[in-house]
Design a protein around this motif. Structure first.
Motif, PDB file in Angstrom:
ATOM      1  N   ASP A  13       0.865  -1.178   0.000  1.00 24.80           N
ATOM      2  CA  ASP A  13       0.000   0.000   0.000  1.00 24.80           C
ATOM      3  C   ASP A  13       0.909   1.238   0.000  1.00 24.80           C
ATOM      4  O   ASP A  13       1.472   1.604   1.024  1.00 24.80           O
ATOM      5  N   THR A  14       1.069   1.865  -1.177  1.00 22.93           N
ATOM      6  CA  THR A  14       1.998   3.001  -1.248  1.00 22.93           C
ATOM      7  C   THR A  14       1.400   4.263  -0.628  1.00 22.93           C
ATOM      8  O   THR A  14       2.116   5.140  -0.164  1.00 22.93           O
ATOM      9  N   GLY A  15       0.058   4.359  -0.593  1.00 21.87           N
ATOM     10  CA  GLY A  15      -0.587   5.502   0.061  1.00 21.87           C
ATOM     11  C   GLY A  15      -0.179   5.559   1.529  1.00 21.87           C
ATOM     12  O   GLY A  15       0.035   6.646   2.090  1.00 21.87           O
ATOM     13  N   MET A  18       2.607   4.783   2.723  1.00 19.95           N
ATOM     14  CA  MET A  18       3.959   5.350   2.834  1.00 19.95           C
ATOM     15  C   MET A  18       3.890   6.881   2.820  1.00 19.95           C
ATOM     16  O   MET A  18       4.584   7.552   3.577  1.00 19.95           O
ATOM     17  N   TYR A  19       3.021   7.423   1.933  1.00 18.79           N
ATOM     18  CA  TYR A  19       2.843   8.890   1.912  1.00 18.79           C
ATOM     19  C   TYR A  19       2.238   9.364   3.224  1.00 18.79           C
ATOM     20  O   TYR A  19       2.570  10.433   3.733  1.00 18.79           O
ATOM     21  N   ARG A  20       1.347   8.547   3.770  1.00 16.73           N
ATOM     22  CA  ARG A  20       0.749   8.889   5.070  1.00 16.73           C
ATOM     23  C   ARG A  20       1.818   8.839   6.168  1.00 16.73           C
ATOM     24  O   ARG A  20       1.805   9.659   7.082  1.00 16.73           O
ATOM     25  N   GLY A  21       2.735   7.877   6.067  1.00 19.76           N
ATOM     26  CA  GLY A  21       3.819   7.766   7.051  1.00 19.76           C
ATOM     27  C   GLY A  21       4.677   9.026   7.056  1.00 19.76           C
ATOM     28  O   GLY A  21       5.001   9.581   8.113  1.00 19.76           O
ATOM     29  N   SER A  48       0.987  16.967   0.529  1.00 19.40           N
ATOM     30  CA  SER A  48       2.449  16.946   0.419  1.00 19.40           C
ATOM     31  C   SER A  48       2.962  16.020  -0.688  1.00 19.40           C
ATOM     32  O   SER A  48       4.133  16.084  -1.061  1.00 19.40           O
ATOM     33  N   SER A  49       2.062  15.193  -1.253  1.00 21.03           N
ATOM     34  CA  SER A  49       2.537  14.192  -2.217  1.00 21.03           C
ATOM     35  C   SER A  49       2.931  14.790  -3.567  1.00 21.03           C
ATOM     36  O   SER A  49       3.527  14.105  -4.396  1.00 21.03           O
ATOM     37  N   GLY A  50       2.629  16.070  -3.789  1.00 23.23           N
ATOM     38  CA  GLY A  50       3.016  16.703  -5.047  1.00 23.23           C
ATOM     39  C   GLY A  50       4.431  17.262  -5.020  1.00 23.23           C
ATOM     40  O   GLY A  50       4.946  17.731  -6.036  1.00 23.23           O
ATOM     41  N   VAL A  96       9.395  14.582  -1.675  1.00 24.84           N
ATOM     42  CA  VAL A  96       8.565  13.609  -0.946  1.00 24.84           C
ATOM     43  C   VAL A  96       8.433  12.336  -1.782  1.00 24.84           C
ATOM     44  O   VAL A  96       8.622  11.220  -1.292  1.00 24.84           O
ATOM     45  N   ARG A  97       8.170  12.495  -3.079  1.00 30.30           N
ATOM     46  CA  ARG A  97       8.002  11.330  -3.949  1.00 30.30           C
ATOM     47  C   ARG A  97       9.321  10.574  -4.112  1.00 30.30           C
ATOM     48  O   ARG A  97       9.345   9.348  -4.108  1.00 30.30           O
ATOM     49  N   ALA A  98      10.417  11.338  -4.229  1.00 29.78           N
ATOM     50  CA  ALA A  98      11.728  10.707  -4.425  1.00 29.78           C
ATOM     51  C   ALA A  98      12.091   9.838  -3.223  1.00 29.78           C
ATOM     52  O   ALA A  98      12.709   8.784  -3.359  1.00 29.78           O
ATOM     53  N   GLY A 103      -1.678   2.491  -5.667  1.00 30.85           N
ATOM     54  CA  GLY A 103      -1.282   3.887  -5.491  1.00 30.85           C
ATOM     55  C   GLY A 103      -1.890   4.763  -6.559  1.00 30.85           C
ATOM     56  O   GLY A 103      -3.049   4.579  -6.965  1.00 30.85           O
ATOM     57  N   ARG A 104      -1.115   5.757  -6.991  1.00 32.26           N
ATOM     58  CA  ARG A 104      -1.599   6.686  -8.015  1.00 32.26           C
ATOM     59  C   ARG A 104      -0.724   6.644  -9.275  1.00 32.26           C
ATOM     60  O   ARG A 104      -1.182   6.972 -10.357  1.00 32.26           O
ATOM     61  N   ASP A 105       0.544   6.278  -9.082  1.00 34.49           N
ATOM     62  CA  ASP A 105       1.530   6.376 -10.169  1.00 34.49           C
ATOM     63  C   ASP A 105       2.303   5.072 -10.354  1.00 34.49           C
ATOM     64  O   ASP A 105       3.422   5.086 -10.852  1.00 34.49           O
ATOM     65  N   ILE A 106       1.722   3.961  -9.932  1.00 38.51           N
ATOM     66  CA  ILE A 106       2.474   2.700  -9.973  1.00 38.51           C
ATOM     67  C   ILE A 106       2.665   2.238 -11.425  1.00 38.51           C
ATOM     68  O   ILE A 106       3.784   1.964 -11.855  1.00 38.51           O
ATOM     69  N   ARG A 122      -5.973  17.461  -7.100  1.00 37.45           N
ATOM     70  CA  ARG A 122      -4.558  17.604  -6.707  1.00 37.45           C
ATOM     71  C   ARG A 122      -3.717  16.474  -7.295  1.00 37.45           C
ATOM     72  O   ARG A 122      -2.644  16.696  -7.834  1.00 37.45           O
ATOM     73  N   ASP A 123      -4.228  15.219  -7.187  1.00 37.78           N
ATOM     74  CA  ASP A 123      -3.454  14.076  -7.690  1.00 37.78           C
ATOM     75  C   ASP A 123      -3.293  14.122  -9.206  1.00 37.78           C
ATOM     76  O   ASP A 123      -2.267  13.732  -9.749  1.00 37.78           O
ATOM     77  N   MET A 124      -4.342  14.600  -9.901  1.00 37.42           N
ATOM     78  CA  MET A 124      -4.313  14.565 -11.371  1.00 37.42           C
ATOM     79  C   MET A 124      -3.570  15.743 -11.982  1.00 37.42           C
ATOM     80  O   MET A 124      -3.106  15.654 -13.106  1.00 37.42           O
ATOM     81  N   SER A 125      -3.458  16.835 -11.230  1.00 42.72           N
ATOM     82  CA  SER A 125      -2.885  18.029 -11.851  1.00 42.72           C
ATOM     83  C   SER A 125      -1.449  18.305 -11.426  1.00 42.72           C
ATOM     84  O   SER A 125      -0.834  19.231 -11.913  1.00 42.72           O
ATOM     85  N   ARG A 126      -0.897  17.507 -10.509  1.00 41.84           N
ATOM     86  CA  ARG A 126       0.474  17.804 -10.088  1.00 41.84           C
ATOM     87  C   ARG A 126       1.435  17.539 -11.249  1.00 41.84           C
ATOM     88  O   ARG A 126       1.156  16.729 -12.142  1.00 41.84           O
ATOM     89  N   GLU A 127       2.593  18.217 -11.180  1.00 38.84           N
ATOM     90  CA  GLU A 127       3.547  18.102 -12.285  1.00 38.84           C
ATOM     91  C   GLU A 127       4.251  16.762 -12.295  1.00 38.84           C
ATOM     92  O   GLU A 127       4.518  16.176 -13.335  1.00 38.84           O
TER      93      GLU A 127
HETATM   94  O1  C5P Z   1      -4.348   6.060  -1.039  1.00 38.64           O
HETATM   95  P1  C5P Z   1      -4.225   6.950   0.154  1.00 38.64           P
HETATM   96  O2  C5P Z   1      -5.429   7.790   0.420  1.00 38.64           O
HETATM   97  O3  C5P Z   1      -3.783   6.219   1.391  1.00 38.64           O
HETATM   98  O4  C5P Z   1      -3.033   7.944  -0.212  1.00 38.64           O
HETATM   99  C1  C5P Z   1      -2.748   9.095   0.558  1.00 38.64           C
HETATM  100  C2  C5P Z   1      -2.249  10.196  -0.378  1.00 38.64           C
HETATM  101  O5  C5P Z   1      -0.975   9.835  -0.894  1.00 38.64           O
HETATM  102  C3  C5P Z   1      -3.134  10.433  -1.590  1.00 38.64           C
HETATM  103  O6  C5P Z   1      -4.061  11.462  -1.359  1.00 38.64           O
HETATM  104  C4  C5P Z   1      -2.178  10.772  -2.722  1.00 38.64           C
HETATM  105  O7  C5P Z   1      -2.049  12.166  -2.883  1.00 38.64           O
HETATM  106  C5  C5P Z   1      -0.842  10.242  -2.250  1.00 38.64           C
HETATM  107  N1  C5P Z   1      -0.355   9.111  -3.040  1.00 38.64           N
HETATM  108  C6  C5P Z   1       0.408   9.398  -4.146  1.00 38.64           C
HETATM  109  N2  C5P Z   1       0.966   8.384  -4.879  1.00 38.64           N
HETATM  110  C7  C5P Z   1       0.760   7.097  -4.538  1.00 38.64           C
HETATM  111  C8  C5P Z   1      -0.039   6.793  -3.412  1.00 38.64           C
HETATM  112  C9  C5P Z   1      -0.590   7.828  -2.690  1.00 38.64           C
HETATM  113  O8  C5P Z   1       0.592  10.553  -4.491  1.00 38.64           O
HETATM  114  N3  C5P Z   1       1.333   6.132  -5.253  1.00 38.64           N
END
Ligand code: C5P
Length: 218
Positions: free
Chosen positions: A32-34, A36-39, A100-102, A106-108, A127-130, A181-186
Motif C-alpha cells: 500500500d503506497t498511500g 507510505m505517503y501517510r507515514g 504533500s505528495s506533489g 517527498v516522492r523521491a 497507489g496513483r503512479d504505480i 490535486r493528484d491529477m494536476s500535479r507536475e
Molecule cells: O491512497 P491513500 O489515500 O492512502 O493515499 C494518501 C495520499 O498519498 C493520496 O491522497 C495521494 O495524494 C498520495 N499518493 C500518491 N501516490 C501514490 C499513493 C498515494 O501521491 N502512489
C-alpha cells in the motif's frame, strides 16, 4: 524481478480492499503506497509543519526513514523505526499526505523503497503512479475508478459505521479536491497508463472486480 500487479486510481475507488484480496488469492505481497505517503505525513505533522509549508517539508524529508514490514500478513509502516500503522487512517493524516505528495522530494523519498519491494517479491502494489511511473513494466496494470458519487457514498457509510459524524457533501467535495490535486500535479500525476485496463467499479461488486483482475493475470 517479481510478478508485479499495479493498481492505480483515485481516492476511495476501493483499491486497497481489492488489492488485498487479489494478493491473498495470488499468494502475493500487498504493498500500500498511500500508507507510505501517510507515514511521511505523520513525520511532518510531528514536527508541527502545516500542509502549505513546502520548504519545511523538503528539509524534514532529510531525517525521515520510512520502511515497511509484515505482521500476520498485514503491512506495517515504520517511521524512523517506530511502528505508526495505527495512526495512518486519521483524516488529518490523509489530508497532509494528499497536500504533500506533489512535492518532488517527498516522492523521491519513497520511489526506491517501492521499486525494491517489487524487484524482490511478487506484489500487488496500489497507489496513483504505480503503472505510469514506479513500475512501468508491471505485468498487469489496472486503473480502478468509480464515480465521485459512488466513492463519496462508500466513504460516508464507512465513516458512519465507525461512529464518525460527517456530511455527505463535504466528503464529495473533499474527494473532488483530492482527485484534482493528484491529477494536476507536475510530477507523476494520477492518470491511466496507456496499457492499463480500466475498471469502473461503480456498478460492480468486490468479488467481481477481484475476479476480473485475477483473470488478467492468466
Ligand atoms: O491512497 P491513500 O489515500 O492512502 O493515499 C494518501 C495520499 O498519498 C493520496 O491522497 C495521494 O495524494 C498520495 N499518493 C500518491 N501516490 C501514490 C499513493 C498515494 O501521491 N502512489
Amino acid at each position: 524481478m517479481g510478478y508485479n500487479i499495479a493498481i492505480d486510481g483515485p481516492s476511495g475507488a476501493g483499491k486497497s480492499t481489492i488489492a488485498k484480496l487479489v494478493a491473498k488469492e495470488k499468494g502475493f505481497v500487498y504493498v500500500d503506497t498511500g500508507a507510505m505517503y501517510r507515514g511521511l505525513a505523520i513525520h511532518f505533522m510531528k514536527k508541527g509543519i502545516k500542509p502549505g509549508e513546502t520548504d519545511k517539508i523538503v528539509s524534514a524529508c532529510e531525517d525521515a526513514e520510512v520502511s515497511i514490514g509484515y505482521e500476520n500478513g498485514s503491512q506495517q509502516i515504520y517511521l524512523n523505526n517506530e511502528n505508526i500503522t495505527a495512526m495512518l487512517r486519521d483524516e488529518a493524516v490523509g489530508s497532509m499526505a494528499s497536500m504533500s505528495s506533489g512535492i518532488p522530494e517527498v516522492r523521491a523519498k519513497l520511489l526506491e523503497l517501492q521499486r525494491n519491494l517489487a524487484r524482490e517479491k511478487d506484489v500487488v502494489m496500489d497507489g496513483r503512479d504505480i503503472g505510469t511511473h514506479v513500475l512501468p513494466d508491471a505485468d498487469v496494470k489496472v486503473y480502478l475508478t468509480a464515480s465521485v458519487e459512488t466513492r463519496a457514498k462508500r466513504r460516508y457509510k464507512e465513516l458512519l459505521e465507525k461512529g464518525i459524524a460527517c456530511e455527505y457533501d463535504e466528503i464529495a467535495r473533499d474527494i473532488e479536491e483530492r482527485d484534482a490535486r493528484d491529477m494536476s500535479r507536475e510530477i507523476a500525476p494520477l492518470k491511466k497508463a496507456e496499457d492499463a485496463v480500466l475498471v469502473d467499479s461503480s456498478d460492480m461488486g468486490i468479488e467481481e472486480v477481484v475476479a476480473k483482475i485475477v483473470e488478467l493475470c492468466r
